[in-house]
Design an enzyme around this catalytic site. Structure first.
Site, PDB file in Angstrom:
ATOM      1  N   ARG A 168       1.952  -6.361   9.788  1.00 24.33           N
ATOM      2  CA  ARG A 168       1.739  -7.270   8.903  1.00 24.33           C
ATOM      3  C   ARG A 168       2.550  -6.845   7.699  1.00 24.33           C
ATOM      4  NH1 ARG A 168      -1.640  -7.941   4.739  1.00 24.33           N
ATOM      5  NH2 ARG A 168      -2.541 -10.112   4.432  1.00 24.33           N
ATOM      6  N   LYS A 184       0.889  -1.262   0.032  1.00 29.90           N
ATOM      7  CA  LYS A 184      -0.098  -0.027   0.127  1.00 29.90           C
ATOM      8  C   LYS A 184       0.732   1.137  -0.062  1.00 29.90           C
ATOM      9  CE  LYS A 184      -3.003  -2.527   2.942  1.00 29.90           C
ATOM     10  NZ  LYS A 184      -3.317  -3.018   4.201  1.00 29.90           N
TER      11      LYS A 184
HETATM   12  N1  HH2 Z   1      -4.369  -5.763   4.479  1.00 30.36           N
HETATM   13  C1  HH2 Z   1      -4.678  -6.806   3.449  1.00 30.36           C
HETATM   14  C2  HH2 Z   1      -5.132  -8.018   3.538  1.00 30.36           C
HETATM   15  N2  HH2 Z   1      -5.332  -8.261   4.967  1.00 30.36           N
HETATM   16  N3  HH2 Z   1      -5.342  -7.635   7.287  1.00 30.36           N
HETATM   17  C3  HH2 Z   1      -5.317  -6.865   8.322  1.00 30.36           C
HETATM   18  N4  HH2 Z   1      -5.402  -6.982   9.465  1.00 30.36           N
HETATM   19  N5  HH2 Z   1      -4.663  -5.446   7.972  1.00 30.36           N
HETATM   20  C4  HH2 Z   1      -4.271  -5.083   6.678  1.00 30.36           C
HETATM   21  O1  HH2 Z   1      -3.905  -3.804   6.511  1.00 30.36           O
HETATM   22  C5  HH2 Z   1      -4.537  -6.159   5.305  1.00 30.36           C
HETATM   23  C6  HH2 Z   1      -5.105  -7.351   5.991  1.00 30.36           C
HETATM   24  C7  HH2 Z   1      -4.203  -6.465   2.000  1.00 30.36           C
HETATM   25  O2  HH2 Z   1      -2.902  -6.568   1.889  1.00 30.36           O
HETATM   26  P1  HH2 Z   1      -2.420  -7.806   0.993  1.00 30.36           P
HETATM   27  O3  HH2 Z   1      -2.291  -9.050   1.992  1.00 30.36           O
HETATM   28  O4  HH2 Z   1      -0.743  -7.432   0.746  1.00 30.36           O
HETATM   29  O5  HH2 Z   1      -2.980  -7.790  -0.334  1.00 30.36           O
HETATM   30  P2  HH2 Z   1      -4.468  -8.827  -0.838  1.00 30.36           P
HETATM   31  O6  HH2 Z   1      -5.447  -8.312  -0.061  1.00 30.36           O
HETATM   32  O7  HH2 Z   1      -4.233  -8.146  -2.360  1.00 30.36           O
HETATM   33  O8  HH2 Z   1      -4.044 -10.074  -0.679  1.00 30.36           O
END
Ligand code: HH2
Length: 288
Positions: free
Chosen positions: A265, A231
């Site tokens: 995370r 992000k």
């Molecule tokens: N961000 C994503 C997914 N899950 N969970 C929490 N608790 N906080 C977050 O900021 C968060 C999350 C999105 O990021 P990412 O896993 O990198 O990507 P994607 O949703 O495309 O799998």
């Protein structure tokens, strides 16, 4: 920047199985999806996924967060059978090989239940138990720790809903109400974690306001999890080369911990834990 916080905070999360996660903790992301921000398609093969998780643990992850549904803006909901097909084989292979806890990144009770049955200890629900009416009961019965994250709408629509009068106050109000709902559903407060949801229905200015407002989020009384990974754009880190982005991300993560974050995370636990260790060795007593 606000000064570092000196007041006492919970220093660890105790899981129902007796294990504790000391803070600050690093949560390594394992996306078993074809379309995630960063790892889309890379770890669909369970063997490769397990290998990657073990590598993240060796590099310093304290938790592995397994997700089978992308929640990036615009992402479509994945049917539960497909999500189960993605995550269960990975969890079944991974949990016996890991000595750190595993969390399941899902909004669906049926997926969370299968994950807990496969040894996961934490439910990371970006909808804060509001997407699936069965989720709170699964968490309570399974004695899981639960991440309650703030967002608005659903990933398909959330970008349109990024309008706030005071983002910090509104996020805190929402999280407070979700903490109450979780407790009412039988989840003990000691097992709750809150997350302001960087990038979820937030523009750059909202993310930055939340970063500065982290002490207020921490004042809700639960450990605070934050996720910057993938992000960078929405933190104002765009237009930088790979090396500079890594440096800025590490700086943002260390700053977040100084401001009140307890769990980060991340996609690159090695980088994050090296940054945290360096900061702690310099800062000494200021709880990094
Ligand atoms: N961000 C994503 C997914 N899950 N969970 C929490 N608790 N906080 C977050 O900021 C968060 C999350 C999105 O990021 P990412 O896993 O990198 O990507 P994607 O949703 O495309 O799998």
């Amino acid at each position: 920047m606000m000064p570092p916080r000196h007041r006492s905070r919970r220093r660890a999360l105790k899981l129902a199985d007796g294990r504790t996660i000391a803070f600050p903790a690093v949560m390594g992301i394992l996306n078993v999806t074809p379309d995630s921000f960063r790892d889309g398609g890379r770890y669909l093969d369970p063997e490769r996924a397990v290998e990657h998780a073990l590598r993240m643990a060796a590099e310093g992850a304290d938790i592995i967060d397994v997700g089978g549904e992308s929640t990036r803006p615009g992402a479509r909901e994945v049917p539960s059978e497909e999500e189960l097909r993605r995550v269960v084989p990975v969890l079944q292979r991974l949990v016996p090989k890991l000595d750190i806890p595993v969390s399941i990144d899902t909004r669906k009770a049926i997926v969370a239940k299968a994950a807990l049955d496969s040894g996961a200890a934490i439910i990371n629900d970006v909808s804060a138990l509001s997407f699936d009416p069965g989720m709170a009961e699964v968490a309570a019965r399974g004695r899981a720790a639960v991440v309650l994250m703030h967002m608005r709408g659903i990933p398909e629509t959330m970008t349109m809903m990024a309008q706030y009068r005071s983002v910090v106050a509104e996020v805190c109000r929402y999280l407070r109400s979700r903490i109450r709902a979780a407790i009412a559903a039988g989840i003990p407060p000691s097992r709750l974690i809150v997350d302001p949801g960087f990038g979820f229905a937030k523009r750059v200015e909202h993310n930055l306001a939340l970063m500065r407002g982290l002490p207020k989020v921490a004042a809700l009384g639960c450990p605070v999890l934050i996720g910057f990974s993938g992000k960078a754009l929405r933190l104002g880190l765009a237009n930088a080369g790979e090396r500079e982005r890594a440096a800025r991300l590490a700086a943002a993560e260390v700053t977040a911990v100084m401001m009140g974050a307890d769990i980060l995370r991340v996609h690159d636990p090695g980088l994050t834990s090296a940054a945290l260790k360096a900061a702690a060795s310099i800062a000494g007593s200021i709880r990094i």
